[in-house]
Structures are given as structure tokens and as C-alpha cells.
Motif scaffolding. Structure first.
Motif, short mmCIF file in Angstrom:
data_model
loop_
_atom_site.label_atom_id
_atom_site.label_comp_id
_atom_site.label_asym_id
_atom_site.label_seq_id
_atom_site.Cartn_x
_atom_site.Cartn_y
_atom_site.Cartn_z
N ASP A 1 2.63 120.27 64.48
CA ASP A 1 3.21 120.13 63.15
C ASP A 1 3.40 121.46 62.44
O ASP A 1 4.20 121.57 61.52
CB ASP A 1 2.33 119.22 62.28
CG ASP A 1 2.26 117.81 62.82
OD1 ASP A 1 3.31 117.26 63.16
OD2 ASP A 1 1.14 117.27 62.92
N ARG A 2 2.63 122.48 62.88
CA ARG A 2 2.70 123.79 62.23
C ARG A 2 2.76 124.89 63.29
O ARG A 2 1.74 125.53 63.58
CB ARG A 2 1.49 123.99 61.31
CG ARG A 2 1.44 123.02 60.15
CD ARG A 2 0.46 123.48 59.08
NE ARG A 2 -0.92 123.45 59.53
CZ ARG A 2 -1.72 122.40 59.46
NH1 ARG A 2 -1.26 121.25 58.96
NH2 ARG A 2 -2.96 122.46 59.87
N PRO A 3 3.93 125.12 63.90
CA PRO A 3 4.05 126.16 64.93
C PRO A 3 3.62 127.53 64.38
O PRO A 3 3.90 127.86 63.23
CB PRO A 3 5.53 126.15 65.28
CG PRO A 3 6.00 124.78 64.89
CD PRO A 3 5.21 124.40 63.69
N GLN A 4 2.94 128.30 65.25
CA GLN A 4 2.38 129.57 64.82
C GLN A 4 2.99 130.75 65.57
O GLN A 4 3.19 130.68 66.79
CB GLN A 4 0.86 129.56 65.04
CG GLN A 4 0.11 128.52 64.24
CD GLN A 4 0.23 128.75 62.75
OE1 GLN A 4 -0.04 129.84 62.26
NE2 GLN A 4 0.63 127.71 62.02
N PRO A 5 3.26 131.86 64.89
CA PRO A 5 3.71 133.06 65.59
C PRO A 5 2.63 133.57 66.53
O PRO A 5 1.43 133.40 66.27
CB PRO A 5 3.97 134.05 64.45
CG PRO A 5 3.15 133.56 63.31
CD PRO A 5 3.12 132.07 63.44
N GLY A 6 3.06 134.17 67.63
CA GLY A 6 2.11 134.63 68.62
C GLY A 6 1.63 133.54 69.55
O GLY A 6 0.85 133.79 70.47
N MET A 7 2.10 132.30 69.33
CA MET A 7 1.70 131.16 70.16
C MET A 7 2.91 130.27 70.43
O MET A 7 2.78 129.06 70.61
CB MET A 7 0.60 130.35 69.46
CG MET A 7 -0.63 131.14 69.10
SD MET A 7 -1.79 130.24 68.02
CE MET A 7 -2.34 128.95 69.12
N ALA A 8 4.11 130.87 70.45
CA ALA A 8 5.34 130.08 70.50
C ALA A 8 5.42 129.22 71.75
O ALA A 8 5.76 128.04 71.67
CB ALA A 8 6.56 131.01 70.42
N ASP A 9 5.12 129.80 72.91
CA ASP A 9 5.28 129.03 74.15
C ASP A 9 4.15 128.02 74.34
O ASP A 9 4.39 126.91 74.81
CB ASP A 9 5.36 130.00 75.33
CG ASP A 9 6.64 130.81 75.30
OD1 ASP A 9 7.67 130.30 75.75
OD2 ASP A 9 6.61 131.94 74.79
N TYR A 10 2.95 128.38 73.95
CA TYR A 10 1.85 127.41 73.96
C TYR A 10 2.18 126.24 73.04
O TYR A 10 2.06 125.07 73.42
CB TYR A 10 0.56 128.09 73.52
CG TYR A 10 -0.59 127.14 73.27
CD1 TYR A 10 -1.21 126.48 74.32
CD2 TYR A 10 -1.05 126.91 71.96
CE1 TYR A 10 -2.27 125.61 74.07
CE2 TYR A 10 -2.10 126.05 71.73
CZ TYR A 10 -2.71 125.40 72.78
OH TYR A 10 -3.75 124.53 72.54
N GLY A 11 2.64 126.56 71.82
CA GLY A 11 2.99 125.51 70.87
C GLY A 11 4.14 124.65 71.37
O GLY A 11 4.15 123.43 71.18
N ALA A 12 5.13 125.28 72.01
CA ALA A 12 6.26 124.52 72.53
C ALA A 12 5.83 123.57 73.64
O ALA A 12 6.33 122.44 73.73
CB ALA A 12 7.34 125.48 73.05
N ALA A 13 4.89 124.00 74.48
CA ALA A 13 4.40 123.13 75.54
C ALA A 13 3.66 121.93 74.96
O ALA A 13 3.84 120.78 75.40
CB ALA A 13 3.48 123.92 76.49
N LYS A 14 2.83 122.17 73.96
CA LYS A 14 2.11 121.07 73.32
C LYS A 14 3.07 120.14 72.57
O LYS A 14 2.88 118.92 72.54
CB LYS A 14 1.04 121.61 72.37
CG LYS A 14 -0.16 122.23 73.07
CD LYS A 14 -0.94 121.19 73.86
CE LYS A 14 -2.28 121.73 74.33
NZ LYS A 14 -3.05 120.72 75.12
N ALA A 15 4.10 120.71 71.97
CA ALA A 15 5.10 119.89 71.28
C ALA A 15 5.86 119.03 72.27
O ALA A 15 6.21 117.87 71.96
CB ALA A 15 6.05 120.79 70.50
N ALA A 16 6.14 119.57 73.45
CA ALA A 16 6.80 118.77 74.48
C ALA A 16 5.93 117.59 74.89
O ALA A 16 6.42 116.46 75.04
CB ALA A 16 7.11 119.65 75.70
N LEU A 17 4.63 117.83 75.07
CA LEU A 17 3.71 116.74 75.40
C LEU A 17 3.69 115.70 74.28
O LEU A 17 3.74 114.49 74.54
CB LEU A 17 2.31 117.31 75.62
CG LEU A 17 1.20 116.29 75.83
CD1 LEU A 17 1.45 115.41 77.05
CD2 LEU A 17 -0.16 117.00 75.96
#
Length: 236
Positions: A139-155
Motif C-alpha cells: 500500500d505504501r511503496p518505498q524508494p530503495g525497495m522498488a523491486d522488492y515492493g513490486a514483487a510483493k505487490a504482484a503476490l
């Protein structure tokens, strides 16, 4: 779903969060079957749980991931719930991550959990539940964690769609968007150093909330702003 007597596969039971979920389910009377990567820690967890079987897997072996639920169901005579608590993180600007690391993040955080749950859906009994841990950064994507956040968002997006697909079978699909927890997860990052983190939520309180939500057939677990979590019956 009644936890007493439930047959629950916990994938990632050798980790801090997955292990705590496994122990909480067992404390409520469930028969817990643990799965994990590290054989020594897996054997120790199985002994702690009194499990009749444990299952080793590697997130990069998606076929094995997809077969975990069927193997567990064969041992337990069926399954009532499957919980996936695996993941890895990287801290770096998106432009600084190589494609190999991006593939790693998506495999461990999205493809492997999806494979486990895809294999679980035909196996879990009607009225049961499946669950995976995404995170508050969905719900709150963070800079420096874009790809990690995108993977979790995909899940998370996958879980949302599957929830609708499983409605007729009354199989609950739980997305646990957890707050920051002090588990050492960030310190084991595949790349980079973690930024300053907010005060951690209480692990025991959060785990109880996850297992409560699993038993209630909830759709979401979200931070409650008070160091714990709350469940929602319907996804936003």
C-alpha cells in the motif's frame, strides 16, 4: 475454520515469522506440517511441533514448491490450510540492481509463493484457507525497495484475483500485509543496508492476529497502528 484438529502446512516454518505461525497453530490444536529450506532447522522445527513429516524445498525449484501441498496432504490425509511465509529483500535504487538480483527477488517473493499456493488450491478442503505474507509496502511503496515492493505487490494482486476464483469452494485467501517486525529479516538483505525503520510491531501479537484471521477466513491482515494487526473480511 476451526483450528483445533486442522491440518496446516506452513511453508517457511524455519524462519522467524513462519516458525512463530507454526507454533501458534500447534498451540491451538492444529496438526502442523512444516516446510523449509535449511534441513537442520527444519528437523528441529519438526521435533518442536511433534510433526509426523517435514518437507524440504528451494524457492528456485518451482515444481517442488507446487508439489508441497499434495505431499503434505498425502501424509495428513488432507489439508485445511496452507500458509506461505518466505521472502528476501534488497535495499538499493532500482537503477543500481542487476537483472539477476531482480529475478531473485521476484522468484522468492512472488513466483515461489504463487507456485506453493497454486498447487495447494486443488488440495485444500472446501471451507479451508490459504495465506501468504506480502507487506505494508504493498500500500505504501518505498524508494530503495522498488523491486522488492513490486514483487510483493504482484503476490498481493494474485491473491486478490484468486480470492474471487475460490469463492464457490469457500476457500479463504488471506493476504497478510504486515508492518515492520524485528526479526533480523532486513539485516539479511541480499543487497544493501536497511534504512531507518519505524518502531517494530510486537511479533507475538502479530502472529496471533494472523492465526486469528486464518481461522476467521479473513481476506486481509493490516497494521492496526497500535503495534499489532487487524483483520478485514473483504479486500479493499
Amino acid at each position: 475454520m476451526e483450528m483445533e484438529g486442522a491440518r496446516v502446512l506452513v511453508v517457511g516454518a524455519t524462519g522467524v515469522i513462519g516458525g512463530a505461525i507454526a507454533e501458534e497453530c500447534a498451540a491451538r490444536g492444529a496438526t502442523v506440517l512444516p516446510a523449509g529450506r535449511d534441513p537442520d532447522r527444519l528437523a528441529e522445527r519438526a521435533r518442536s511441533l511433534g510433526a509426523e513429516a517435514a518437507f524440504a524445498f528451494d524457492a528456485y525449484d518451482l515444481d517442488t514448491c507446487a508439489g508441497l501441498a499434495a505431499r503434505a496432504a498425502e501424509v495428513a490425509g488432507g489439508l485445511d490450510a496452507v500458509v506461505v511465509a518466505i521472502g528476501t529483500v534488497a535495499f538499493a535504487p532500482a537503477a543500481d540492481l542487476g537483472e539477476e538480483m531482480v529475478e531473485h527477488l521476484f522468484t522468492v517473493n512472488a513466483l515461489a509463493p504463487m507456485a506453493v499456493l497454486r498447487g495447494a488450491l486443488p488440495v485444500v478442503d472446501e471451507g479451508g484457507a490459504v495465506a501468504a505474507i506480502s507487506g505494508v509496502l504493498v500500500d505504501r511503496p518505498q524508494p530503495g525497495m522498488a523491486d522488492y515492493g513490486a514483487a510483493k505487490a504482484a503476490l498481493s494482486a494474485w491473491l486478490t484475483a484468486v480470492r474471487t476464483e475460490q469463492r464457490r469452494r469457500r476457500v479463504a485467501v488471506l493476504d497478510a500485509r504486515l508492518p515492520h517486525l524485528e526479526t533480523g529479516f532486513a539485516d539479511r538483505a541480499a543487497v544493501g543496508t536497511p534504512p531507518a525503520m519505524p518502531p517494530p510491531a510486537d511479533l507475538d501479537t502479530v502472529v496471533r492476529g494472523i492465526v486469528d484471521a486464518l481461522a476467521e477466513g479473513a481476506a486481509l491482515v493490516l497494521p492496526d497502528g497500535k503495534g499489532g494487526v487487524r483483520a478485514e473480511a473483504r479486500a479493499r
